[in-house]
Design an enzyme around this catalytic site. Structure first.
Site, PDB file in Angstrom:
ATOM      1  N   GLY A  31      35.974 -29.324  75.166  1.00  0.00           N
ATOM      2  CA  GLY A  31      35.144 -29.969  76.028  1.00  0.00           C
ATOM      3  C   GLY A  31      33.966 -31.383  75.658  1.00  0.00           C
ATOM      4  O   GLY A  31      34.465 -31.628  75.077  1.00  0.00           O
ATOM      5  N   HIS A  37      38.435 -38.688  75.749  1.00  0.00           N
ATOM      6  CA  HIS A  37      39.258 -37.930  76.619  1.00  0.00           C
ATOM      7  C   HIS A  37      40.549 -38.045  77.835  1.00  0.00           C
ATOM      8  O   HIS A  37      41.478 -38.123  78.275  1.00  0.00           O
ATOM      9  CB  HIS A  37      38.626 -36.736  76.714  1.00  0.00           C
ATOM     10  CG  HIS A  37      37.745 -35.663  75.585  1.00  0.00           C
ATOM     11  ND1 HIS A  37      36.445 -35.272  75.580  1.00  0.00           N
ATOM     12  CD2 HIS A  37      37.857 -34.503  74.932  1.00  0.00           C
ATOM     13  CE1 HIS A  37      36.304 -34.525  74.363  1.00  0.00           C
ATOM     14  NE2 HIS A  37      37.363 -34.141  74.008  1.00  0.00           N
ATOM     15  N   LYS A 149      41.560 -41.019  66.992  1.00  0.00           N
ATOM     16  CA  LYS A 149      40.282 -40.558  66.082  1.00  0.00           C
ATOM     17  C   LYS A 149      40.869 -39.667  64.805  1.00  0.00           C
ATOM     18  O   LYS A 149      39.763 -38.969  63.780  1.00  0.00           O
ATOM     19  CB  LYS A 149      38.266 -39.815  66.909  1.00  0.00           C
ATOM     20  CG  LYS A 149      37.611 -39.860  65.891  1.00  0.00           C
ATOM     21  CD  LYS A 149      36.763 -39.589  67.263  1.00  0.00           C
ATOM     22  CE  LYS A 149      36.383 -38.732  67.908  1.00  0.00           C
ATOM     23  NZ  LYS A 149      35.626 -37.828  66.161  1.00  0.00           N
TER      24      LYS A 149
HETATM   25  P1  AMP Z   1      37.817 -33.108  71.357  1.00  0.00           P
HETATM   26  O1  AMP Z   1      37.102 -32.270  72.222  1.00  0.00           O
HETATM   27  O2  AMP Z   1      36.784 -33.049  69.755  1.00  0.00           O
HETATM   28  O3  AMP Z   1      38.372 -31.594  70.378  1.00  0.00           O
HETATM   29  O4  AMP Z   1      38.419 -33.866  71.137  1.00  0.00           O
HETATM   30  C1  AMP Z   1      40.254 -33.628  72.004  1.00  0.00           C
HETATM   31  C2  AMP Z   1      41.217 -34.178  71.542  1.00  0.00           C
HETATM   32  O5  AMP Z   1      40.361 -35.808  72.064  1.00  0.00           O
HETATM   33  C3  AMP Z   1      41.435 -34.372  70.585  1.00  0.00           C
HETATM   34  O6  AMP Z   1      42.924 -34.989  70.317  1.00  0.00           O
HETATM   35  C4  AMP Z   1      40.583 -36.403  69.803  1.00  0.00           C
HETATM   36  O7  AMP Z   1      41.171 -36.845  68.935  1.00  0.00           O
HETATM   37  C5  AMP Z   1      40.668 -36.673  71.040  1.00  0.00           C
HETATM   38  N1  AMP Z   1      39.725 -37.657  70.664  1.00  0.00           N
HETATM   39  C6  AMP Z   1      38.317 -37.410  70.810  1.00  0.00           C
HETATM   40  N2  AMP Z   1      37.515 -38.596  70.662  1.00  0.00           N
HETATM   41  C7  AMP Z   1      38.544 -39.263  71.048  1.00  0.00           C
HETATM   42  C8  AMP Z   1      38.528 -40.586  71.045  1.00  0.00           C
HETATM   43  N3  AMP Z   1      36.688 -41.224  70.827  1.00  0.00           N
HETATM   44  N4  AMP Z   1      39.188 -41.147  71.743  1.00  0.00           N
HETATM   45  C9  AMP Z   1      40.478 -41.032  71.564  1.00  0.00           C
HETATM   46  N5  AMP Z   1      40.795 -39.664  71.589  1.00  0.00           N
HETATM   47  C10 AMP Z   1      40.035 -38.601  71.034  1.00  0.00           C
END
Ligand code: AMP
Length: 281
Positions: A31, A37, A149
């Site tokens: 979230g 995302h 990332k």
């Molecule tokens: P999180 O909600 O932070 O667990 O991230 C969910 C997904 O989004 C994970 O696969 C992350 O690697 C990806 N994600 C988070 N930040 C970025 C970003 N700046 N660029 C691309 N993908 C991202």
């Protein structure tokens, strides 16, 4: 856009989608959605008939001293964001469904989780892999999307899928950045204005390393030292690790040759941020 909270319902609906011969793209998230995302969602929409975004702040991937209790939660905005972007289905698992009383099964990937973030966040990847495994078992996506990332996370998930013969394709999308280069992250909102300004040094440090390598520097220790020195100009920055590793096994490299991953984690004030770039030596 359907919002599903029940485990039984997500299983049933996913099965119905598959029975109709339609493909499912899954974007697992915690979230506080942002453009990073969104890039995964967009790609999932291009590749699949149905896109499911899961939002679940997974407690078992947080250490006892980490930020579970204050992890940003903006479910209303997230739902509006997904609706606007044409997401078909949101899955919001409940804690009780995911980890009912007496829950005792965990999945782990050895080796790849030893270094980088794994060295500083014991149990973190075990928690990530376990929850992703559960999501795959519930939804049976054709393709699941992750961001570069979290390079180590994506690699570890790929390994889990391979080792456990899970029929899903893992796609890794490039890191989305703010205008000044800071990698987008749900945690960026913790930063004070001064910290936010300084946080860009992380990416600039990685870029500096990239330039040094392009100029012919092959000594990893020297390149790492240059990043460390560069980051010293940040009053709020305290690096946790700065590493240059092999893209496949994540083992540190001493003499650089071919494509390598330059990865770092640093506290900016109290906020822990990570970033990485891939450079060809
Ligand atoms: P999180 O909600 O932070 O667990 O991230 C969910 C997904 O989004 C994970 O696969 C992350 O690697 C990806 N994600 C988070 N930040 C970025 C970003 N700046 N660029 C691309 N993908 C991202």
């Amino acid at each position: 856009m359907k919002i599903i909270r029940s485990l039984r319902t997500i299983q049933k609906i996913s099965q119905q989608i598959k029975d109709k011969g339609r493909s499912i793209g899954l974007v697992p998230t915690m979230g506080a959605l942002h453009v990073g995302h969104l890039s995964l969602i967009r790609k999932a929409q291009i590749d699949n008939s149905v896109v499911i975004v899961s939002i679940f702040v997974n407690p078992i991937q947080f250490g006892p001293k980490e930020d579970l209790n204050k992890y940003p939660c903006s479910i209303k905005q997230d739902l509006a964001f997904c609706k606007k972007e044409g997401v078909d289905l949101i899955y919001l698992p409940s804690l009780k469904d995911m980890y009912p009383k007496g829950y005792s099964t965990f999945v782990n990937v050895l080796g790849l989780t030893d270094g980088l973030c794994g060295a500083f966040r014991p149990g973190h990847f075990k928690g990530v892999i376990t929850v992703v495994n559960k999501l795959f078992n519930l939804i049976h996506p054709d393709i699941a999307y992750f961001g570069q990332k979290d390079y180590q996370q994506a690699l570890v998930i790929k390994k889990m899928v391979k080792d456990l013969n899970i029929p899903v394709i893992i796609k890794v999308m490039p890191t989305k950045r703010e205008r000044d280069g800071l990698a987008m992250s749900s945690r960026n909102i913790y930063l004070s204005p001064r910290e936010r300004k300084e946080a860009v040094l992380l990416y600039q440090g990685l870029k500096l390393a990239g330039r040094l390598i392009k100029q012919g520097n092959r000594n990893a220790a020297l390149v790492i030292n240059n990043i460390r020195k560069f980051l010293k100009q940040g009053k709020y920055i305290c690096p946790q690790y700065i590493s240059i590793v092999d893209l496949k096994d994540l083992k540190p490299i001493k003499i650089l040759r071919g494509k390598v991953l330059i990865a770092l984690a640093a506290f900016v004030g109290k906020t822990r941020l990570i970033d990485n770039i891939i450079v060809k030596a």
